[in-house]
Write a protein that holds these residues in place. Structure first.
Motif, PDB file in Angstrom:
ATOM      1  N   ASP A 165       0.856  -1.190   0.000  1.00 59.96           N
ATOM      2  CA  ASP A 165       0.000   0.000   0.000  1.00 59.96           C
ATOM      3  C   ASP A 165       0.886   1.232   0.000  1.00 59.96           C
ATOM      4  OD1 ASP A 165      -2.687  -1.200   0.335  1.00 59.96           O
ATOM      5  OD2 ASP A 165      -1.876  -1.861   2.257  1.00 59.96           O
ATOM      6  N   LEU A 166       0.471   2.241  -0.740  1.00 64.91           N
ATOM      7  CA  LEU A 166       1.186   3.508  -0.818  1.00 64.91           C
ATOM      8  C   LEU A 166       0.116   4.589  -0.930  1.00 64.91           C
ATOM      9  CD1 LEU A 166       4.179   4.456  -1.017  1.00 64.91           C
ATOM     10  CD2 LEU A 166       3.918   4.367  -3.496  1.00 64.91           C
ATOM     11  N   ILE A 167      -0.086   5.328   0.158  1.00 63.72           N
ATOM     12  CA  ILE A 167      -1.198   6.275   0.239  1.00 63.72           C
ATOM     13  C   ILE A 167      -0.647   7.667   0.554  1.00 63.72           C
ATOM     14  CG2 ILE A 167      -3.341   6.839   1.458  1.00 63.72           C
ATOM     15  CD1 ILE A 167      -3.338   3.740   2.222  1.00 63.72           C
ATOM     16  N   GLU A 168      -1.050   8.645  -0.254  1.00 67.79           N
ATOM     17  CA  GLU A 168      -0.564  10.012  -0.066  1.00 67.79           C
ATOM     18  C   GLU A 168      -1.697  10.922   0.379  1.00 67.79           C
ATOM     19  OE1 GLU A 168       1.935  13.469  -2.438  1.00 67.79           O
ATOM     20  OE2 GLU A 168       1.421  11.612  -3.474  1.00 67.79           O
ATOM     21  N   GLU A 169      -1.376  11.760   1.353  1.00 67.08           N
ATOM     22  CA  GLU A 169      -2.310  12.772   1.847  1.00 67.08           C
ATOM     23  C   GLU A 169      -1.484  14.020   2.153  1.00 67.08           C
ATOM     24  OE1 GLU A 169      -5.939  14.401   2.903  1.00 67.08           O
ATOM     25  OE2 GLU A 169      -5.649  12.370   2.135  1.00 67.08           O
ATOM     26  N   THR A 170      -1.754  15.086   1.457  1.00 69.74           N
ATOM     27  CA  THR A 170      -0.993  16.348   1.539  1.00 69.74           C
ATOM     28  C   THR A 170       0.512  16.054   1.444  1.00 69.74           C
ATOM     29  OG1 THR A 170      -1.069  16.451   3.970  1.00 69.74           O
ATOM     30  CG2 THR A 170      -2.832  17.564   2.773  1.00 69.74           C
ATOM     31  N   ASP A 171       1.275  16.328   2.525  1.00 69.31           N
ATOM     32  CA  ASP A 171       2.735  16.161   2.477  1.00 69.31           C
ATOM     33  C   ASP A 171       3.210  14.838   3.081  1.00 69.31           C
ATOM     34  OD1 ASP A 171       2.134  16.770   5.115  1.00 69.31           O
ATOM     35  OD2 ASP A 171       3.791  18.178   5.368  1.00 69.31           O
ATOM     36  N   LYS A 172       2.280  13.914   3.341  1.00 72.06           N
ATOM     37  CA  LYS A 172       2.640  12.635   3.958  1.00 72.06           C
ATOM     38  C   LYS A 172       2.307  11.466   3.032  1.00 72.06           C
ATOM     39  CE  LYS A 172       2.292  14.124   8.714  1.00 72.06           C
ATOM     40  NZ  LYS A 172       1.635  15.419   8.614  1.00 72.06           N
ATOM     41  N   VAL A 173       3.164  10.431   3.115  1.00 73.52           N
ATOM     42  CA  VAL A 173       2.953   9.193   2.374  1.00 73.52           C
ATOM     43  C   VAL A 173       3.007   8.048   3.386  1.00 73.52           C
ATOM     44  CG1 VAL A 173       3.833   7.629   0.602  1.00 73.52           C
ATOM     45  CG2 VAL A 173       3.948  10.104   0.249  1.00 73.52           C
ATOM     46  N   ALA A 174       1.940   7.262   3.427  1.00 69.73           N
ATOM     47  CA  ALA A 174       1.892   6.067   4.275  1.00 69.73           C
ATOM     48  C   ALA A 174       2.172   4.858   3.393  1.00 69.73           C
ATOM     49  CB  ALA A 174       0.523   5.932   4.935  1.00 69.73           C
ATOM     50  N   VAL A 175       2.945   3.923   3.942  1.00 67.86           N
ATOM     51  CA  VAL A 175       3.326   2.758   3.149  1.00 67.86           C
ATOM     52  C   VAL A 175       3.284   1.505   4.029  1.00 67.86           C
ATOM     53  CG1 VAL A 175       5.804   3.158   3.548  1.00 67.86           C
ATOM     54  CG2 VAL A 175       5.073   1.826   1.587  1.00 67.86           C
ATOM     55  N   ARG A 176       2.793   0.422   3.442  1.00 62.48           N
ATOM     56  CA  ARG A 176       2.841  -0.909   4.063  1.00 62.48           C
ATOM     57  C   ARG A 176       3.723  -1.746   3.166  1.00 62.48           C
ATOM     58  NH1 ARG A 176      -0.450  -5.767   3.634  1.00 62.48           N
ATOM     59  NH2 ARG A 176      -1.718  -4.643   2.109  1.00 62.48           N
ATOM     60  N   VAL A 177       4.783  -2.298   3.755  1.00 62.41           N
ATOM     61  CA  VAL A 177       5.795  -3.008   2.976  1.00 62.41           C
ATOM     62  C   VAL A 177       5.962  -4.424   3.510  1.00 62.41           C
ATOM     63  CG1 VAL A 177       8.210  -2.986   2.218  1.00 62.41           C
ATOM     64  CG2 VAL A 177       7.021  -0.831   2.620  1.00 62.41           C
TER      65      VAL A 177
END
Length: 130
Positions: free
Chosen positions: A65-77
């Motif tokens: 998963d690679l999810i972007e919101e404003t200046d943040k990126v969340a990732v599940r690796v």
């Protein structure tokens, strides 16, 4: 480069290709890691990545998963690797292990400036000990 591309490059260069010099281009000098590793600069971050490479060989990753919101990126690796160094005071077992990690990166002006992360330490420890 987009924020998602920067985060993807971080994982590819930091864990798979071990291209640590390239990471200096995408991690800010005053980088701040809010995880237990607590790196306080891009050089400390790279030292942690080098230590990981010394303890786990043949590292492969799958970005789930690679999810972007404003200046943040969340990732599940999903990480797959071989335990070839000392981790949790456990000598190399040469066991293949697999685990998922969650991280959030804040990017500013094309560089990673902060991160918050979770690695499942207990799961990793159980796998190398079993």
């Amino acid at each position: 480069m987009t924020n998602k591309e920067i985060v993807t490059q971080f994982f590819m260069d930091g864990y798979v290709h071990l291209n640590f010099n390239n990471l200096l281009n995408i991690i800010a000098e005053d980088y701040l890691d809010h995880s237990p590793c607590a790196a306080r600069s891009n050089k400390e971050c790279i030292d942690i990545l080098k230590n990981t490479a010394a303890n786990f060989s043949n590292m492969q990753i799958k970005i789930c998963d690679l999810i972007e919101e404003t200046d943040k990126v969340a990732v599940r690796v999903l990480f797959s690797c071989k335990h070839t160094g000392v981790i949790f005071n456990i000598p190399a077992t040469n066991k293949n292990i697999q685990f998922e990690a969650l991280e959030i990166f804040r990017i500013s002006n094309g560089k990673i400036v902060e991160s918050w992360g979770y690695w499942p330490d207990m799961s990793i420890k159980e796998q190398v000990m079993s």
